[in-house]
Design an enzyme around this catalytic site. Structure first.
Site, PDB file in Angstrom:
ATOM      1  N   LYS A   1       0.834  -1.221   0.000  1.00  0.00           N
ATOM      2  CA  LYS A   1       0.000   0.000   0.000  1.00  0.00           C
ATOM      3  C   LYS A   1       0.866   1.268   0.000  1.00  0.00           C
ATOM      4  CE  LYS A   1      -2.299  -0.867   3.833  1.00  0.00           C
ATOM      5  NZ  LYS A   1      -1.663  -2.131   4.285  1.00  0.00           N
TER       6      LYS A   1
ATOM      7  N   ARG B   1      -9.233   0.865   9.163  1.00  0.00           N
ATOM      8  CA  ARG B   1      -8.636  -0.411   9.526  1.00  0.00           C
ATOM      9  C   ARG B   1      -9.629  -1.293  10.278  1.00  0.00           C
ATOM     10  NH1 ARG B   1      -2.871   0.299   8.633  1.00  0.00           N
ATOM     11  NH2 ARG B   1      -1.719  -1.223   9.799  1.00  0.00           N
TER      12      ARG B   1
ATOM     13  N   ARG C   1      11.663  -6.515   5.363  1.00  0.00           N
ATOM     14  CA  ARG C   1      11.581  -5.059   5.407  1.00  0.00           C
ATOM     15  C   ARG C   1      12.341  -4.493   6.602  1.00  0.00           C
ATOM     16  NH1 ARG C   1       5.522  -2.730   4.923  1.00  0.00           N
ATOM     17  NH2 ARG C   1       5.363  -3.190   7.128  1.00  0.00           N
TER      18      ARG C   1
ATOM     19  N   ARG D   1      11.416  -3.200   9.516  1.00  0.00           N
ATOM     20  CA  ARG D   1      10.972  -2.031  10.276  1.00  0.00           C
ATOM     21  C   ARG D   1      10.915  -2.408  11.740  1.00  0.00           C
ATOM     22  NH1 ARG D   1       5.436  -0.110   7.950  1.00  0.00           N
ATOM     23  NH2 ARG D   1       4.598  -0.989   9.876  1.00  0.00           N
TER      24      ARG D   1
ATOM     25  N   ARG E   1       0.096  -8.717  13.550  1.00  0.00           N
ATOM     26  CA  ARG E   1      -0.483  -7.757  12.614  1.00  0.00           C
ATOM     27  C   ARG E   1      -1.296  -8.445  11.528  1.00  0.00           C
ATOM     28  NH1 ARG E   1       4.515  -4.909  11.454  1.00  0.00           N
ATOM     29  NH2 ARG E   1       3.545  -4.002   9.638  1.00  0.00           N
TER      30      ARG E   1
HETATM   31  P1  AMP Z   1       1.101   0.519   8.886  1.00  0.00           P
HETATM   32  O1  AMP Z   1       2.326   1.303   8.587  1.00  0.00           O
HETATM   33  O2  AMP Z   1      -0.095   0.997   8.104  1.00  0.00           O
HETATM   34  O3  AMP Z   1       1.312  -0.957   8.763  1.00  0.00           O
HETATM   35  O4  AMP Z   1       0.742   0.794  10.427  1.00  0.00           O
HETATM   36  C1  AMP Z   1       1.645   0.474  11.468  1.00  0.00           C
HETATM   37  C2  AMP Z   1       0.920   0.391  12.798  1.00  0.00           C
HETATM   38  O5  AMP Z   1       0.270   1.645  13.079  1.00  0.00           O
HETATM   39  C3  AMP Z   1      -0.207  -0.634  12.840  1.00  0.00           C
HETATM   40  O6  AMP Z   1       0.287  -1.922  13.153  1.00  0.00           O
HETATM   41  C4  AMP Z   1      -1.075  -0.061  13.956  1.00  0.00           C
HETATM   42  O7  AMP Z   1      -0.485  -0.315  15.228  1.00  0.00           O
HETATM   43  C5  AMP Z   1      -0.988   1.430  13.706  1.00  0.00           C
HETATM   44  N1  AMP Z   1      -2.051   1.912  12.789  1.00  0.00           N
HETATM   45  C6  AMP Z   1      -1.895   2.399  11.526  1.00  0.00           C
HETATM   46  N2  AMP Z   1      -3.073   2.753  10.989  1.00  0.00           N
HETATM   47  C7  AMP Z   1      -4.012   2.504  11.939  1.00  0.00           C
HETATM   48  C8  AMP Z   1      -5.422   2.655  11.988  1.00  0.00           C
HETATM   49  N3  AMP Z   1      -6.127   3.131  10.946  1.00  0.00           N
HETATM   50  N4  AMP Z   1      -6.056   2.305  13.140  1.00  0.00           N
HETATM   51  C9  AMP Z   1      -5.386   1.837  14.195  1.00  0.00           C
HETATM   52  N5  AMP Z   1      -4.047   1.645  14.208  1.00  0.00           N
HETATM   53  C10 AMP Z   1      -3.350   1.976  13.090  1.00  0.00           C
END
Ligand code: AMP
Length: 190
Positions: free
Chosen positions: A17, A93, A132, A134, A145
């Protein structure tokens, strides 16, 4: 002037994404809103948002909706004033966030939002996430996740399919091919 295009990127962690949103933002005039990037930056800065979010992000859990909704409302309003389109990457989400967004779009009189669903098989996701490297990509958070995605986020596929806004893309190929596929779908559907 063309109407601004509004996209939601849906897909599991590691589906590309963020990469795809960046490619499209560079090639077309979009604002890229990544809640993951916003939260990681806040955590690195030790800001009040970061201090509240860290616990959840470190564990691969979703942060409480209340930490994000005002921020999303404010960003979408600012971008609307600027008159450009946006890509929402990582939001919504869960179903509550999706309902919040529906109301917000109505409030802002934004219609015609498309949802790009990046479909990638699980084995490939785990491989990509562990490669990755991270901070929240270690083995236990990765599997949590993916679980959280399956339980809370994947129901949104049906939610958006029911309202005919879902465009499914095979994400299990090269980033360049995925970008080209998304662009041709957009040319057809927006
Ligand atoms: P991402 O980079 O999109 O994979 O997000 C990394 C982390 O941020 C996720 O594992 C969640 O802990 C938090 N996060 C990101 N977007 C959301 C969301 N819309 N709602 C809740 N937690 C989020």
């Amino acid at each position: 002037m063309n109407n601004p295009v509004h996209l939601i990127f849906l897909g599991p962690p590691g589906s590309g994404k963020g990469t795809q949103a960046e490619h499209l933002t560079n090639q077309l005039s979009f604002e890229h809103i990544s809640t993951g990037v916003i939260l990681r930056t806040a955590i690195d800065d030790n800001s009040p948002l970061g201090l509240k979010a860290r616990y959840f992000v470190d564990r691969g859990e979703l942060v409480p909706d209340s930490l994000l909704v005002d921020l999303i409302r404010k960003r979408l309003k600012e971008i609307q004033i600027a008159g450009v389109g946006w890509i929402l990457d990582g939001f919504p989400r869960n179903i509550e966030q999706a309902h919040f967004l529906e109301n917000l779009l109505e409030e802002l009189s934004i219609s015609g939002v498309k949802v790009i669903y990046l479909n990638v098989p699980d084995e490939e996701l785990t491989k990509r996430l562990l490669d990755r490297g991270r901070k929240d990509d270690n083995e236990s958070t990765v599997s949590r996740r993916l679980e959280v995605y399956r339980e809370q986020t994947s129901p949104l596929i049906d939610f958006y399919q029911d309202t005919h806004r879902l465009l499914e893309v095979d994400g299990n190929t090269t980033p360049e091919l995925v970008t080209a596929t998304i662009k041709s779908l957009l040319a057809k559907h927006t």
